[in-house]
Write a protein that holds these residues in place. Sequence first.
Motif, PDB file in Angstrom:
ATOM      1  N   MET A   1     -10.888  19.058  14.359  1.00 29.96           N
ATOM      2  CA  MET A   1     -10.868  18.927  12.907  1.00 29.96           C
ATOM      3  C   MET A   1      -9.446  18.675  12.404  1.00 29.96           C
ATOM      4  O   MET A   1      -8.472  18.953  13.095  1.00 29.96           O
ATOM      5  CB  MET A   1     -11.442  20.183  12.260  1.00 29.96           C
ATOM      6  CG  MET A   1     -12.916  20.352  12.528  1.00 29.96           C
ATOM      7  SD  MET A   1     -13.663  21.682  11.582  1.00 29.96           S
ATOM      8  CE  MET A   1     -12.877  23.094  12.312  1.00 29.96           C
ATOM      9  N   VAL A   2      -9.374  18.169  11.181  1.00 30.19           N
ATOM     10  CA  VAL A   2      -8.084  17.913  10.548  1.00 30.19           C
ATOM     11  C   VAL A   2      -7.973  18.719   9.259  1.00 30.19           C
ATOM     12  O   VAL A   2      -8.976  18.939   8.567  1.00 30.19           O
ATOM     13  CB  VAL A   2      -7.886  16.403  10.252  1.00 30.19           C
ATOM     14  CG1 VAL A   2      -7.765  15.611  11.531  1.00 30.19           C
ATOM     15  CG2 VAL A   2      -8.999  15.858   9.397  1.00 30.19           C
ATOM     16  N   LEU A   3      -6.753  19.171   8.968  1.00 32.15           N
ATOM     17  CA  LEU A   3      -6.495  19.921   7.744  1.00 32.15           C
ATOM     18  C   LEU A   3      -6.496  18.995   6.542  1.00 32.15           C
ATOM     19  O   LEU A   3      -5.941  17.901   6.583  1.00 32.15           O
ATOM     20  CB  LEU A   3      -5.136  20.610   7.823  1.00 32.15           C
ATOM     21  CG  LEU A   3      -5.062  21.923   8.570  1.00 32.15           C
ATOM     22  CD1 LEU A   3      -3.623  22.396   8.678  1.00 32.15           C
ATOM     23  CD2 LEU A   3      -5.934  22.977   7.923  1.00 32.15           C
ATOM     24  N   GLU A   4      -7.119  19.472   5.477  1.00 30.64           N
ATOM     25  CA  GLU A   4      -7.106  18.779   4.192  1.00 30.64           C
ATOM     26  C   GLU A   4      -6.933  19.834   3.115  1.00 30.64           C
ATOM     27  O   GLU A   4      -7.907  20.333   2.566  1.00 30.64           O
ATOM     28  CB  GLU A   4      -8.397  17.982   3.991  1.00 30.64           C
ATOM     29  CG  GLU A   4      -8.548  16.844   4.976  1.00 30.64           C
ATOM     30  CD  GLU A   4      -9.820  16.038   4.771  1.00 30.64           C
ATOM     31  OE1 GLU A   4     -10.610  16.356   3.865  1.00 30.64           O
ATOM     32  OE2 GLU A   4     -10.013  15.085   5.534  1.00 30.64           O
ATOM     33  N   GLY A   5      -5.689  20.208   2.854  1.00 29.10           N
ATOM     34  CA  GLY A   5      -5.410  21.288   1.903  1.00 29.10           C
ATOM     35  C   GLY A   5      -5.883  22.604   2.475  1.00 29.10           C
ATOM     36  O   GLY A   5      -5.485  22.989   3.569  1.00 29.10           O
ATOM     37  N   GLN A   6      -6.752  23.290   1.756  1.00 27.50           N
ATOM     38  CA  GLN A   6      -7.302  24.569   2.205  1.00 27.50           C
ATOM     39  C   GLN A   6      -8.655  24.402   2.878  1.00 27.50           C
ATOM     40  O   GLN A   6      -9.406  25.354   3.047  1.00 27.50           O
ATOM     41  CB  GLN A   6      -7.414  25.533   1.027  1.00 27.50           C
ATOM     42  CG  GLN A   6      -6.057  25.882   0.455  1.00 27.50           C
ATOM     43  CD  GLN A   6      -6.162  26.703  -0.805  1.00 27.50           C
ATOM     44  OE1 GLN A   6      -7.179  26.738  -1.479  1.00 27.50           O
ATOM     45  NE2 GLN A   6      -5.074  27.364  -1.140  1.00 27.50           N
ATOM     46  N   ASN A   7      -8.952  23.170   3.276  1.00 24.66           N
ATOM     47  CA  ASN A   7     -10.185  22.856   3.982  1.00 24.66           C
ATOM     48  C   ASN A   7      -9.864  22.153   5.291  1.00 24.66           C
ATOM     49  O   ASN A   7      -8.741  21.684   5.498  1.00 24.66           O
ATOM     50  CB  ASN A   7     -11.076  21.944   3.128  1.00 24.66           C
ATOM     51  CG  ASN A   7     -11.508  22.599   1.841  1.00 24.66           C
ATOM     52  OD1 ASN A   7     -11.697  23.807   1.777  1.00 24.66           O
ATOM     53  ND2 ASN A   7     -11.656  21.809   0.798  1.00 24.66           N
ATOM     54  N   ALA A   8     -10.855  22.086   6.159  1.00 25.07           N
ATOM     55  CA  ALA A   8     -10.749  21.318   7.399  1.00 25.07           C
ATOM     56  C   ALA A   8     -11.981  20.429   7.469  1.00 25.07           C
ATOM     57  O   ALA A   8     -13.077  20.840   7.077  1.00 25.07           O
ATOM     58  CB  ALA A   8     -10.689  22.243   8.607  1.00 25.07           C
ATOM     59  N   SER A   9     -11.782  19.207   7.952  1.00 23.78           N
ATOM     60  CA  SER A   9     -12.920  18.298   8.054  1.00 23.78           C
ATOM     61  C   SER A   9     -13.070  17.811   9.479  1.00 23.78           C
ATOM     62  O   SER A   9     -12.115  17.742  10.246  1.00 23.78           O
ATOM     63  CB  SER A   9     -12.761  17.109   7.097  1.00 23.78           C
ATOM     64  OG  SER A   9     -11.657  16.328   7.470  1.00 23.78           O
ATOM     65  N   CYS A  10     -14.312  17.463   9.804  1.00 20.66           N
ATOM     66  CA  CYS A  10     -14.645  16.998  11.144  1.00 20.66           C
ATOM     67  C   CYS A  10     -14.862  15.493  11.117  1.00 20.66           C
ATOM     68  O   CYS A  10     -15.753  15.018  10.406  1.00 20.66           O
ATOM     69  CB  CYS A  10     -15.908  17.703  11.631  1.00 20.66           C
ATOM     70  SG  CYS A  10     -16.374  17.201  13.292  1.00 20.66           S
ATOM     71  N   PRO A  11     -14.065  14.740  11.874  1.00 18.63           N
ATOM     72  CA  PRO A  11     -14.238  13.287  11.879  1.00 18.63           C
ATOM     73  C   PRO A  11     -15.531  12.820  12.553  1.00 18.63           C
ATOM     74  O   PRO A  11     -15.970  11.698  12.309  1.00 18.63           O
ATOM     75  CB  PRO A  11     -13.011  12.771  12.642  1.00 18.63           C
ATOM     76  CG  PRO A  11     -12.473  13.927  13.387  1.00 18.63           C
ATOM     77  CD  PRO A  11     -12.926  15.167  12.677  1.00 18.63           C
ATOM     78  N   CYS A  12     -16.165  13.682  13.357  1.00 17.88           N
ATOM     79  CA  CYS A  12     -17.413  13.292  14.034  1.00 17.88           C
ATOM     80  C   CYS A  12     -18.588  13.180  13.069  1.00 17.88           C
ATOM     81  O   CYS A  12     -19.431  12.298  13.210  1.00 17.88           O
ATOM     82  CB  CYS A  12     -17.798  14.320  15.090  1.00 17.88           C
ATOM     83  SG  CYS A  12     -16.661  14.489  16.454  1.00 17.88           S
ATOM     84  N   ASP A  13     -18.663  14.117  12.126  1.00 19.42           N
ATOM     85  CA  ASP A  13     -19.851  14.174  11.277  1.00 19.42           C
ATOM     86  C   ASP A  13     -19.537  14.258   9.784  1.00 19.42           C
ATOM     87  O   ASP A  13     -20.427  14.436   8.975  1.00 19.42           O
ATOM     88  CB  ASP A  13     -20.750  15.339  11.695  1.00 19.42           C
ATOM     89  CG  ASP A  13     -20.006  16.663  11.762  1.00 19.42           C
ATOM     90  OD1 ASP A  13     -18.982  16.831  11.079  1.00 19.42           O
ATOM     91  OD2 ASP A  13     -20.457  17.545  12.515  1.00 19.42           O
ATOM     92  N   ASP A  14     -18.258  14.183   9.413  1.00 18.49           N
ATOM     93  CA  ASP A  14     -17.818  14.225   8.017  1.00 18.49           C
ATOM     94  C   ASP A  14     -18.144  15.534   7.311  1.00 18.49           C
ATOM     95  O   ASP A  14     -18.195  15.582   6.084  1.00 18.49           O
ATOM     96  CB  ASP A  14     -18.389  13.043   7.209  1.00 18.49           C
ATOM     97  CG  ASP A  14     -17.836  11.724   7.669  1.00 18.49           C
ATOM     98  OD1 ASP A  14     -16.641  11.672   8.037  1.00 18.49           O
ATOM     99  OD2 ASP A  14     -18.585  10.735   7.668  1.00 18.49           O
ATOM    100  N   TYR A  15     -18.354  16.610   8.057  1.00 16.47           N
ATOM    101  CA  TYR A  15     -18.537  17.915   7.434  1.00 16.47           C
ATOM    102  C   TYR A  15     -17.177  18.475   7.043  1.00 16.47           C
ATOM    103  O   TYR A  15     -16.171  18.237   7.713  1.00 16.47           O
ATOM    104  CB  TYR A  15     -19.221  18.898   8.385  1.00 16.47           C
ATOM    105  CG  TYR A  15     -20.700  18.655   8.590  1.00 16.47           C
ATOM    106  CD1 TYR A  15     -21.468  17.949   7.672  1.00 16.47           C
ATOM    107  CD2 TYR A  15     -21.338  19.164   9.704  1.00 16.47           C
ATOM    108  CE1 TYR A  15     -22.824  17.750   7.869  1.00 16.47           C
ATOM    109  CE2 TYR A  15     -22.697  18.974   9.909  1.00 16.47           C
ATOM    110  CZ  TYR A  15     -23.426  18.263   8.985  1.00 16.47           C
ATOM    111  OH  TYR A  15     -24.767  18.075   9.181  1.00 16.47           O
TER     112      TYR A  15
END
Length: 137
Positions: free
Chosen positions: A85-99
Amino acid sequence: MVLLFSCESDDINRNPFIPDVSFRFDLNLNLPLYNDLNIIGSPIYVDNAGVGVRGAFVMRTGPSDQFVAWEANCPNQAPNNCSTMVLEGQNASCPCDDYEYNLFFGQLLNPPQDGSRFFNLKPYRAVLAGNSVIISN
């Protein structure tokens, strides 16, 4: 008789995608690399070898000794070439499924609308000891 009904397995809630790994890693808050951990809501990614499966996200969530740590592998993906996953501010996102996941609580912010099963972030221990945050499983 009471024992028969009071024992239950948590296997139904166990994430089948992320293996359990044992580790312990100290983050010295005096080092510039971990400076962001002195600020509430400013997460860092720890990608040192042996930390979790794909590393860990660590964040201070409140004053003094309140920290959280989460596995950085997408919780709904087996480890693969796009599951970090990658950090996006105070969230993390998964490039595999866009969650996208909230790093304060580890919850999935955009669950599937089709009713399919999903997992939230896998938590690790995060404890303040002196000037270090110790993350472990």
